[in-house]
Design a protein around this motif. Structure first.
Motif, PDB file in Angstrom:
ATOM      1  N   THR A   9       0.843  -1.183   0.000  1.00 25.83           N
ATOM      2  CA  THR A   9       0.000   0.000   0.000  1.00 25.83           C
ATOM      3  C   THR A   9       0.883   1.239   0.000  1.00 25.83           C
ATOM      4  OG1 THR A   9      -0.098  -0.056   2.423  1.00 25.83           O
ATOM      5  CG2 THR A   9      -1.856  -1.175   1.220  1.00 25.83           C
ATOM      6  N   ALA A  10       0.381   2.291  -0.622  1.00 29.22           N
ATOM      7  CA  ALA A  10       1.104   3.560  -0.696  1.00 29.22           C
ATOM      8  C   ALA A  10       2.540   3.350  -1.143  1.00 29.22           C
ATOM      9  CB  ALA A  10       1.072   4.264   0.670  1.00 29.22           C
ATOM     10  N   ALA A  11       2.716   2.621  -2.220  1.00 31.83           N
ATOM     11  CA  ALA A  11       4.054   2.304  -2.718  1.00 31.83           C
ATOM     12  C   ALA A  11       4.441   3.274  -3.832  1.00 31.83           C
ATOM     13  CB  ALA A  11       4.090   0.866  -3.229  1.00 31.83           C
ATOM     14  N   PRO A  12       5.749   3.433  -4.086  1.00 33.23           N
ATOM     15  CA  PRO A  12       6.190   4.315  -5.170  1.00 33.23           C
ATOM     16  C   PRO A  12       5.699   3.805  -6.522  1.00 33.23           C
ATOM     17  CG  PRO A  12       8.014   3.726  -3.717  1.00 33.23           C
ATOM     18  CD  PRO A  12       6.874   2.839  -3.352  1.00 33.23           C
ATOM     19  N   ALA A  13       5.453   4.722  -7.448  1.00 34.85           N
ATOM     20  CA  ALA A  13       5.096   4.352  -8.812  1.00 34.85           C
ATOM     21  C   ALA A  13       6.294   3.694  -9.478  1.00 34.85           C
ATOM     22  CB  ALA A  13       4.653   5.586  -9.595  1.00 34.85           C
ATOM     23  N   ALA A  14       6.054   2.948 -10.552  1.00 33.54           N
ATOM     24  CA  ALA A  14       7.123   2.208 -11.219  1.00 33.54           C
ATOM     25  C   ALA A  14       8.230   3.131 -11.709  1.00 33.54           C
ATOM     26  CB  ALA A  14       6.552   1.401 -12.382  1.00 33.54           C
ATOM     27  N   ALA A  15       7.872   4.287 -12.258  1.00 30.02           N
ATOM     28  CA  ALA A  15       8.885   5.207 -12.767  1.00 30.02           C
ATOM     29  C   ALA A  15       9.767   5.737 -11.638  1.00 30.02           C
ATOM     30  CB  ALA A  15       8.222   6.366 -13.508  1.00 30.02           C
ATOM     31  N   GLU A  16       9.149   6.075 -10.509  1.00 35.18           N
ATOM     32  CA  GLU A  16       9.925   6.551  -9.352  1.00 35.18           C
ATOM     33  C   GLU A  16      10.821   5.448  -8.815  1.00 35.18           C
ATOM     34  OE1 GLU A  16       9.227   8.118  -4.756  1.00 35.18           O
ATOM     35  OE2 GLU A  16       7.553   8.141  -6.176  1.00 35.18           O
ATOM     36  N   HIS A 184       7.042   6.288   1.497  1.00 33.15           N
ATOM     37  CA  HIS A 184       5.668   5.854   1.738  1.00 33.15           C
ATOM     38  C   HIS A 184       5.532   4.783   2.811  1.00 33.15           C
ATOM     39  CE1 HIS A 184       4.294   8.142  -1.726  1.00 33.15           C
ATOM     40  NE2 HIS A 184       5.223   7.565  -2.453  1.00 33.15           N
ATOM     41  N   GLY A 185       6.609   4.069   3.140  1.00 33.51           N
ATOM     42  CA  GLY A 185       6.445   3.013   4.125  1.00 33.51           C
ATOM     43  C   GLY A 185       7.663   2.134   4.290  1.00 33.51           C
ATOM     44  N   LEU A 186       7.552   1.205   5.225  1.00 31.93           N
ATOM     45  CA  LEU A 186       8.603   0.244   5.556  1.00 31.93           C
ATOM     46  C   LEU A 186       8.133  -1.152   5.155  1.00 31.93           C
ATOM     47  CD1 LEU A 186      11.287  -0.478   7.209  1.00 31.93           C
ATOM     48  CD2 LEU A 186       9.735  -0.807   9.155  1.00 31.93           C
ATOM     49  N   THR A 187       9.028  -1.933   4.541  1.00 25.85           N
ATOM     50  CA  THR A 187       8.710  -3.303   4.167  1.00 25.85           C
ATOM     51  C   THR A 187       9.543  -4.266   5.004  1.00 25.85           C
ATOM     52  OG1 THR A 187       8.207  -2.637   1.898  1.00 25.85           O
ATOM     53  CG2 THR A 187       8.588  -4.977   2.283  1.00 25.85           C
ATOM     54  N   ASP A 198       6.886 -10.907   2.195  1.00 27.87           N
ATOM     55  CA  ASP A 198       7.132  -9.498   2.496  1.00 27.87           C
ATOM     56  C   ASP A 198       5.835  -8.810   2.893  1.00 27.87           C
ATOM     57  OD1 ASP A 198       9.698 -10.066   1.665  1.00 27.87           O
ATOM     58  OD2 ASP A 198       9.388  -9.278  -0.363  1.00 27.87           O
ATOM     59  N   VAL A 199       5.914  -7.958   3.895  1.00 25.29           N
ATOM     60  CA  VAL A 199       4.752  -7.227   4.388  1.00 25.29           C
ATOM     61  C   VAL A 199       5.085  -5.741   4.434  1.00 25.29           C
ATOM     62  CG1 VAL A 199       3.204  -6.863   6.344  1.00 25.29           C
ATOM     63  CG2 VAL A 199       3.896  -9.177   5.735  1.00 25.29           C
ATOM     64  N   ARG A 200       4.181  -4.956   3.941  1.00 28.39           N
ATOM     65  CA  ARG A 200       4.363  -3.504   3.862  1.00 28.39           C
ATOM     66  C   ARG A 200       3.630  -2.806   5.001  1.00 28.39           C
ATOM     67  NH1 ARG A 200       7.284   0.221   0.603  1.00 28.39           N
ATOM     68  NH2 ARG A 200       6.102   2.134   0.348  1.00 28.39           N
ATOM     69  N   LEU A 201       4.326  -1.937   5.723  1.00 30.81           N
ATOM     70  CA  LEU A 201       3.726  -1.097   6.750  1.00 30.81           C
ATOM     71  C   LEU A 201       3.749   0.340   6.234  1.00 30.81           C
ATOM     72  CD1 LEU A 201       5.425  -2.553   9.966  1.00 30.81           C
ATOM     73  CD2 LEU A 201       3.235  -3.210   8.925  1.00 30.81           C
ATOM     74  N   ALA A 202       2.591   0.834   5.856  1.00 28.15           N
ATOM     75  CA  ALA A 202       2.514   2.163   5.247  1.00 28.15           C
ATOM     76  C   ALA A 202       2.549   3.255   6.309  1.00 28.15           C
ATOM     77  CB  ALA A 202       1.238   2.289   4.425  1.00 28.15           C
ATOM     78  N   PHE A 203       3.212   4.367   5.979  1.00 33.14           N
ATOM     79  CA  PHE A 203       3.202   5.545   6.850  1.00 33.14           C
ATOM     80  C   PHE A 203       1.868   6.272   6.681  1.00 33.14           C
ATOM     81  CE2 PHE A 203       7.994   5.618   5.875  1.00 33.14           C
ATOM     82  CZ  PHE A 203       8.257   4.749   6.917  1.00 33.14           C
ATOM     83  N   HIS A 204       1.518   7.059   7.686  1.00 37.59           N
ATOM     84  CA  HIS A 204       0.265   7.811   7.599  1.00 37.59           C
ATOM     85  C   HIS A 204       0.382   8.966   6.612  1.00 37.59           C
ATOM     86  CE1 HIS A 204       2.487  10.461  10.353  1.00 37.59           C
ATOM     87  NE2 HIS A 204       1.620  11.402  10.038  1.00 37.59           N
ATOM     88  N   ALA A 205       1.611   9.378   6.323  1.00 34.11           N
ATOM     89  CA  ALA A 205       1.867  10.449   5.352  1.00 34.11           C
ATOM     90  C   ALA A 205       3.287  10.260   4.825  1.00 34.11           C
ATOM     91  CB  ALA A 205       1.720  11.825   6.004  1.00 34.11           C
ATOM     92  N   ALA A 207       7.176  10.666   3.879  1.00 35.19           N
ATOM     93  CA  ALA A 207       8.330  11.261   4.569  1.00 35.19           C
ATOM     94  C   ALA A 207       9.288  11.791   3.510  1.00 35.19           C
ATOM     95  CB  ALA A 207       9.018  10.222   5.440  1.00 35.19           C
ATOM     96  N   ASP A 208       9.537  13.080   3.529  1.00 40.01           N
ATOM     97  CA  ASP A 208      10.373  13.696   2.506  1.00 40.01           C
ATOM     98  C   ASP A 208      11.836  13.811   2.902  1.00 40.01           C
ATOM     99  OD1 ASP A 208       8.254  14.025   0.724  1.00 40.01           O
ATOM    100  OD2 ASP A 208       7.643  15.904   1.683  1.00 40.01           O
ATOM    101  N   ASP A 209      12.177  13.464   4.152  1.00 38.28           N
ATOM    102  CA  ASP A 209      13.566  13.482   4.580  1.00 38.28           C
ATOM    103  C   ASP A 209      13.706  12.562   5.794  1.00 38.28           C
ATOM    104  OD1 ASP A 209      12.625  14.985   6.842  1.00 38.28           O
ATOM    105  OD2 ASP A 209      12.904  16.850   5.708  1.00 38.28           O
ATOM    106  N   VAL A 210      14.934  12.426   6.286  1.00 36.44           N
ATOM    107  CA  VAL A 210      15.191  11.501   7.386  1.00 36.44           C
ATOM    108  C   VAL A 210      14.477  11.942   8.667  1.00 36.44           C
ATOM    109  CG1 VAL A 210      16.991  10.504   8.856  1.00 36.44           C
ATOM    110  CG2 VAL A 210      17.385  10.739   6.398  1.00 36.44           C
ATOM    111  N   ALA A 211      14.396  13.245   8.900  1.00 39.47           N
ATOM    112  CA  ALA A 211      13.708  13.730  10.100  1.00 39.47           C
ATOM    113  C   ALA A 211      12.242  13.324  10.083  1.00 39.47           C
ATOM    114  CB  ALA A 211      13.842  15.244  10.206  1.00 39.47           C
ATOM    115  N   GLN A 212      11.598  13.474   8.940  1.00 38.53           N
ATOM    116  CA  GLN A 212      10.200  13.060   8.837  1.00 38.53           C
ATOM    117  C   GLN A 212      10.071  11.544   8.936  1.00 38.53           C
ATOM    118  OE1 GLN A 212       8.264  14.700   5.407  1.00 38.53           O
ATOM    119  NE2 GLN A 212       8.530  16.823   6.060  1.00 38.53           N
ATOM    120  N   LEU A 213      11.046  10.804   8.385  1.00 34.00           N
ATOM    121  CA  LEU A 213      11.029   9.346   8.502  1.00 34.00           C
ATOM    122  C   LEU A 213      11.088   8.931   9.968  1.00 34.00           C
ATOM    123  CD1 LEU A 213      11.233   6.451   7.352  1.00 34.00           C
ATOM    124  CD2 LEU A 213      13.717   6.775   7.322  1.00 34.00           C
ATOM    125  N   THR A 214      11.931   9.579  10.747  1.00 33.10           N
ATOM    126  CA  THR A 214      12.032   9.263  12.172  1.00 33.10           C
ATOM    127  C   THR A 214      10.692   9.443  12.864  1.00 33.10           C
ATOM    128  OG1 THR A 214      14.364   9.931  12.200  1.00 33.10           O
ATOM    129  CG2 THR A 214      13.210   9.848  14.315  1.00 33.10           C
TER     130      THR A 214
END
Length: 242
Positions: A9-16, A184-187, A198-205, A207-214
């Motif tokens: 869920t909430a995974a990157p598009a193929a081009a990205e 978009h998430g952690l797998t 493999d299981v995907r854990l989607a973020f609620h929004a 993350a555009d950088d490491v600070a937001q990822l944290t």
């Protein structure tokens, strides 16, 4: 079957995703005019997705680029997306670019005419315009460091995150490791005695950088702490474990 998979869920598009593989790759295989060369640290990627390759003067690639009719497919570049954490089946995806080389000074510039991304869920042909316009995931260059730190220093957190995984997916699990992370998430990779999934854990929004990822990871861990605890991972050694 050796693998099972779960919906991402909430995974990157193929081009990205394709541009992220390019941005992270340190090496590639090049096939041209019946020759195959392994290049390490020899390529860079332009903003439009063209690949610039530095080759020695006696390289067969240089000869192939000079002799091939301009605009006709003359080479195939292959990139492997390898998980930074040691686990079973570390190749997460492969990227193939078919196209042609042009000589620009002492460099070869590769323009793709076909882009194919192969993942465990199947292969997809990436639209060339979308590929040229896409940008890598903002966490791409930090992913290896982030995942190895999570696996090496926070195994307890990884196991806590399994509380967010459906209990059926954990049946027979002997080890869980972080496989991938993007905006978009952690797998997670769930390994059993002879299979894995493999299981995907989607973020609620995103993350555009490491600070937001944290911040996103702290929210996942808080959700896991509040969740009911699943059946513990099997700890005994099992024949066939990798």
């Amino acid at each position: 079957m050796g693998d099972d998979s779960h919906s991402w869920t909430a995974a990157p598009a193929a081009a990205e995703r394709a541009r992220s593989v390019l941005a992270a790759a340190w090496s590639c295989s090049v096939t041209a005019e019946g020759t195959r060369e392994e290049l390490v640290g020899a390529h860079t990627v332009g903003d439009d997705g063209r690949v610039v390759v530095e080759v020695p003067e006696d390289s067969a690639l240089l000869a192939a680029a000079i002799c091939a009719p301009r605009g006709e497919p003359s080479a195939v570049l292959e990139f492997a997306d390898v998980a930074p954490v040691p686990l079973r089946n570390r190749i997460r995806s492969r990227l193939w670019l078919a196209g042609w080389f042009a000589v620009e000074g002492e460099r070869l510039v590769f323009t793709p005419t076909r882009v194919v991304l192969r993942r465990p869920t199947g292969s997809v042909v990436v639209d060339l315009d979308e590929f040229a316009a896409a940008v890598p995931d903002p966490l791409t260059t930090a992913e290896a460091r982030l995942l190895t730190h999570l696996a090496d220093c926070h195994a307890d957190a990884v196991e806590r995150l399994t509380r967010l995984v459906d209990s059926d997916s954990l049946h027979g699990a002997v080890r869980v490791q972080p496989l991938a992370v993007d905006r978009h998430g952690l797998t997670l990779r769930i390994e059993r005695a002879r299979t894995h999934g493999d299981v995907r854990l989607a973020f609620h929004a995103p993350a555009d950088d490491v600070a937001q990822l944290t911040e996103r990871m702290h929210i996942l861990l808080s959700q896991a702490t509040a969740a009911s605890c699943p059946r513990a991972l099997q700890r005994q050694r099992t024949d066939g474990d990798g």
